[in-house]
Scaffold this motif. Structure first.
Motif: not given
Length: 330
Positions: A83, A85-86, A99-101, A110, A135, A137-138, A153
């Protein structure tokens, strides 16, 4: 080491109780510790129930817990998947990642679900699914009156697909809602909540497909009034445009620290936005510039830890810094 004079006005839970502004020459200092967290970046760092937690990052890492009273770090459970970039939040006694990458550069994907860490039980759980079409991330994440807000994001790792989306999630009713888009897309930033307003400042539009991964930083700061359901843009741009920033809400300010841009070294600048005036303030600089981590406030002390000291991911660090906040209560 830089010594910078700044002013801080703190607004407490009762908005009528406002402290006096006070001049200070406090500066960041690196803690000399016997234990350290796992060096990592593209992670998150936040306060939760009187302690600080470092979660995620490139690779599968343990959660690291920092106790400000004993000045010690301890390693806890590893995340169930990679997990990164959140921006995590503290909610209902646990730490939520919404929400993450996941996966390797540049085509990170995502994450499909919310992930939840329970520090008391030292265990992870998989939470509700995020709607497939929303969905990313970042993105920035804030909590307001029991609802979780996801701001902007990116959908396709560092390749592209940055968005201006704003969504809310009600964990009690398990309901998602699409809200008005931000004035511009951005990724690699954190959001802040100040007086019922969501602040989106810092960040960039990442585009490896056009060979502009670090270039397109965003100077404008956008502000969403949750009650009015409207966006506006701060009068002044951020003095040092950069992405990969650390963000926290402190009283009536949105504080943006560190980050990365086209220069080789990570940024050490710390700047604060007053949403009421739309103006920025310069705060004391970090001892070591860093990006890809966070800020945590405990008992009047502002902490940061880990991150990367250069643009990209070439020099992960494990140091811990602290800034004593000047607060005078009436």
């Amino acid at each position: 080491m830089k010594r910078i004079t700044f002013f801080l006005i703190t607004v407490f839970a009762c908005k009528s109780a406002i402290s006096h502004a006070r001049e200070t020459t406090e500066e960041w200092r690196e803690l000399a510790l016997s234990t350290h967290p796992t060096a990592r970046h593209e992670a998150t760092f936040l306060s939760h129930e009187g302690k600080c937690y470092l979660l995620g990052g490139r690779r599968i890492n343990p959660v690291d817990e920092f106790d400000p009273k004993t000045k010690t770090w301890r390693s806890m459970a590893k995340s169930p998947i990679e997990l990164h970039h959140f921006q995590a939040i503290s909610y209902d006694g646990k730490i939520w990642i919404v929400g993450a990458l996941t996966g390797p550069y540049p085509g990170e994907k995502p994450v499909a679900n919310i992930y939840i860490f329970d520090p008391r039980e030292n265990e992870w759980s998989v939470g509700p699914e995020i709607p497939e079409g929303r969905r990313r991330g970042s993105n920035g994440v804030v909590l307001h009156e029991g609802k979780i807000y996801l701001v902007c994001g990116i959908r396709n790792g560092h390749i592209g697909g940055y968005v201006s989306w704003l969504d809310s999630y009600d964990p009690v009713r398990k309901e998602w809602k699409i809200l008005p888009d931000a004035p511009r897309p951005r990724d690699h930033f954190g959001a802040a909540l100040v007086d019922g307003k969501i602040i989106a400042a810092g960040g960039r539009t990442t585009s490896q497909e056009t060979k502009q991964v670090f270039d397109l930083v965003i100077p404008e700061a956008d502000i969403f009034d949750i009650k009015a359901q409207t966006w506006s843009t701060a009068i002044d741009p951020i003095p040092t445009p950069r992405a990969g920033t650390m963000t926290i809400s402190l009283a009536d300010r949105a504080v943006i620290a560190g980050g990365e841009s086209m220069r080789e070294k990570a940024h050490d600048e710390v700047e604060a936005l007053d949403p009421a005036s739309g103006k920025w303030e310069s705060w004391p600089s970090l001892v070591t510039g860093r990006h890809g981590t966070g800020l945590a406030m405990v008992d009047g002390m502002l902490y940061t830890a880990a991150g990367c000291a250069v643009r990209g991911g070439g020099k992960e660090i494990n140091s811990t810094e602290v800034l004593s906040m000047p607060v005078e209560k009436k």
